[in-house]
Design a protein around this motif. Structure first.
Motif, PDB file in Angstrom:
ATOM      1  N   ARG A 134       0.844  -1.194   0.000  1.00  0.00           N
ATOM      2  CA  ARG A 134       0.000   0.000   0.000  1.00  0.00           C
ATOM      3  C   ARG A 134       0.881   1.246   0.000  1.00  0.00           C
ATOM      4  O   ARG A 134       0.620   2.208  -0.735  1.00  0.00           O
ATOM      5  N   ALA A 135       1.956   1.232   0.793  1.00  0.00           N
ATOM      6  CA  ALA A 135       2.876   2.369   0.843  1.00  0.00           C
ATOM      7  C   ALA A 135       3.587   2.556  -0.499  1.00  0.00           C
ATOM      8  O   ALA A 135       3.772   3.689  -0.955  1.00  0.00           O
ATOM      9  N   VAL A 136       3.968   1.461  -1.136  1.00  0.00           N
ATOM     10  CA  VAL A 136       4.621   1.537  -2.449  1.00  0.00           C
ATOM     11  C   VAL A 136       3.698   2.206  -3.465  1.00  0.00           C
ATOM     12  O   VAL A 136       4.151   2.967  -4.323  1.00  0.00           O
ATOM     13  N   LEU A 137       2.404   1.946  -3.350  1.00  0.00           N
ATOM     14  CA  LEU A 137       1.428   2.487  -4.297  1.00  0.00           C
ATOM     15  C   LEU A 137       0.821   3.819  -3.853  1.00  0.00           C
ATOM     16  O   LEU A 137      -0.081   4.343  -4.513  1.00  0.00           O
ATOM     17  N   SER A 138       1.312   4.369  -2.755  1.00  0.00           N
ATOM     18  CA  SER A 138       0.679   5.549  -2.162  1.00  0.00           C
ATOM     19  C   SER A 138       0.714   6.787  -3.059  1.00  0.00           C
ATOM     20  O   SER A 138      -0.070   7.708  -2.848  1.00  0.00           O
ATOM     21  N   GLY A 139       1.567   6.818  -4.053  1.00  0.00           N
ATOM     22  CA  GLY A 139       1.607   7.948  -4.967  1.00  0.00           C
ATOM     23  C   GLY A 139       0.443   7.991  -5.942  1.00  0.00           C
ATOM     24  O   GLY A 139       0.241   8.984  -6.632  1.00  0.00           O
ATOM     25  N   LEU A 140      -0.323   6.915  -5.998  1.00  0.00           N
ATOM     26  CA  LEU A 140      -1.504   6.853  -6.867  1.00  0.00           C
ATOM     27  C   LEU A 140      -2.754   6.968  -6.008  1.00  0.00           C
ATOM     28  O   LEU A 140      -2.857   6.321  -4.967  1.00  0.00           O
ATOM     29  N   ASP A 141      -3.711   7.786  -6.452  1.00  0.00           N
ATOM     30  CA  ASP A 141      -4.964   7.866  -5.703  1.00  0.00           C
ATOM     31  C   ASP A 141      -5.789   6.594  -5.950  1.00  0.00           C
ATOM     32  O   ASP A 141      -5.474   5.800  -6.826  1.00  0.00           O
ATOM     33  N   GLU A 142      -6.830   6.433  -5.153  1.00  0.00           N
ATOM     34  CA  GLU A 142      -7.627   5.198  -5.219  1.00  0.00           C
ATOM     35  C   GLU A 142      -8.225   4.975  -6.606  1.00  0.00           C
ATOM     36  O   GLU A 142      -8.239   3.861  -7.117  1.00  0.00           O
ATOM     37  N   GLN A 143      -8.710   6.036  -7.220  1.00  0.00           N
ATOM     38  CA  GLN A 143      -9.306   5.908  -8.552  1.00  0.00           C
ATOM     39  C   GLN A 143      -8.255   5.437  -9.572  1.00  0.00           C
ATOM     40  O   GLN A 143      -8.532   4.571 -10.404  1.00  0.00           O
ATOM     41  N   SER A 144      -7.051   5.980  -9.496  1.00  0.00           N
ATOM     42  CA  SER A 144      -5.980   5.568 -10.412  1.00  0.00           C
ATOM     43  C   SER A 144      -5.596   4.113 -10.183  1.00  0.00           C
ATOM     44  O   SER A 144      -5.379   3.363 -11.139  1.00  0.00           O
ATOM     45  N   ARG A 145      -5.494   3.704  -8.910  1.00  0.00           N
ATOM     46  CA  ARG A 145      -5.157   2.303  -8.593  1.00  0.00           C
ATOM     47  C   ARG A 145      -6.225   1.361  -9.127  1.00  0.00           C
ATOM     48  O   ARG A 145      -5.914   0.319  -9.706  1.00  0.00           O
ATOM     49  N   THR A 146      -7.492   1.732  -8.933  1.00  0.00           N
ATOM     50  CA  THR A 146      -8.600   0.890  -9.398  1.00  0.00           C
ATOM     51  C   THR A 146      -8.588   0.772 -10.915  1.00  0.00           C
ATOM     52  O   THR A 146      -8.729  -0.321 -11.468  1.00  0.00           O
ATOM     53  N   ARG A 147      -8.397   1.892 -11.589  1.00  0.00           N
ATOM     54  CA  ARG A 147      -8.363   1.896 -13.053  1.00  0.00           C
ATOM     55  C   ARG A 147      -7.172   1.082 -13.580  1.00  0.00           C
ATOM     56  O   ARG A 147      -7.314   0.264 -14.481  1.00  0.00           O
ATOM     57  N   LEU A 148      -6.000   1.286 -12.994  1.00  0.00           N
ATOM     58  CA  LEU A 148      -4.806   0.552 -13.418  1.00  0.00           C
ATOM     59  C   LEU A 148      -4.965  -0.942 -13.168  1.00  0.00           C
ATOM     60  O   LEU A 148      -4.615  -1.760 -14.023  1.00  0.00           O
ATOM     61  N   SER A 149      -5.515  -1.301 -12.035  1.00  0.00           N
ATOM     62  CA  SER A 149      -5.744  -2.712 -11.719  1.00  0.00           C
ATOM     63  C   SER A 149      -6.678  -3.356 -12.736  1.00  0.00           C
ATOM     64  O   SER A 149      -6.425  -4.468 -13.216  1.00  0.00           O
ATOM     65  N   ALA A 150      -7.755  -2.656 -13.087  1.00  0.00           N
ATOM     66  CA  ALA A 150      -8.705  -3.190 -14.077  1.00  0.00           C
ATOM     67  C   ALA A 150      -8.040  -3.331 -15.441  1.00  0.00           C
ATOM     68  O   ALA A 150      -8.242  -4.334 -16.143  1.00  0.00           O
ATOM     69  N   GLN A 151      -7.245  -2.354 -15.832  1.00  0.00           N
ATOM     70  CA  GLN A 151      -6.576  -2.420 -17.131  1.00  0.00           C
ATOM     71  C   GLN A 151      -5.541  -3.535 -17.173  1.00  0.00           C
ATOM     72  O   GLN A 151      -5.436  -4.259 -18.162  1.00  0.00           O
TER      73      GLN A 151
END
Length: 168
Positions: A134-151
């Motif tokens: 979670r800390a590694v990904l903290s530079g991305l907001d939740e919407q960006s993480r969700t979108r990237l995960s789906a893609q």
């Protein structure tokens, strides 16, 4: 926004060959670079516990399925070779984290289960590992993480269908 290393490489290729379609390089290069950097970080909580990511993946597979698994099943669950699984299991068994039980009907088959120590280690480490990730990904907001995960999921499904490697 500053350029990443892939953007620099793409510019160099375009300078040498302007007609070159670098679109695939831009995406796959970034995926590969992200994967390399994530592997380089070596998962601090796992390293502190003396485990590699691959060893933790084996322990996690047995824990999340909540049953004994054969080495072949572990290889499929962790996308590893049989030889790699055998080597890792030997290390984990020496550390007292897994037990092997022979099959009653087929002496060539072993069933792997977590020891109590192995179960406790996975249950202690998983929340720490997730917090680290979670800390590694903290530079991305939740919407960006969700979108990237789906893609990435969409890409993974396509690759598994074309190249193989999906679960059987």
């Amino acid at each position: 926004m500053t350029d990443d290393i892939v953007a620099s490489v793409v510019r160099q290729w375009q300078a040498v060959n302007p007609e070159l379609d670098t679109g695939p390089m831009e995406l796959i290069g970034r995926i590969n670079r992200c994967a390399a950097l994530l592997q380089q970080a070596e998962d601090a909580p796992l390293r502190a516990a003396g485990l590699t990511r691959a060893e933790f993946d084996l322990l996690g597979a047995v824990r999340r399925t909540d049953r004994e698994l054969t080495p072949g099943e572990l290889a499929r669950e962790t996308f590893s070779s049989g030889a790699a699984v055998t080597k890792r299991l030997r290390v984990l068994q020496e550390r007292g984290l897994v037990d092997r039980r022979g099959d009653d009907r087929d002496r060539r088959v072993n069933h792997i289960r977590l020891t109590e120590q192995g179960r406790e280690l996975v249950d202690m480490l998983l929340p720490r590992q997730l917090a680290y990730e979670r800390a590694v990904l903290s530079g991305l907001d939740e919407q960006s993480r969700t979108r990237l995960s789906a893609q990435l999921s969409e890409l993974l499904v396509q690759l598994e269908g074309r190249i193989g490697g999906g679960r059987r």
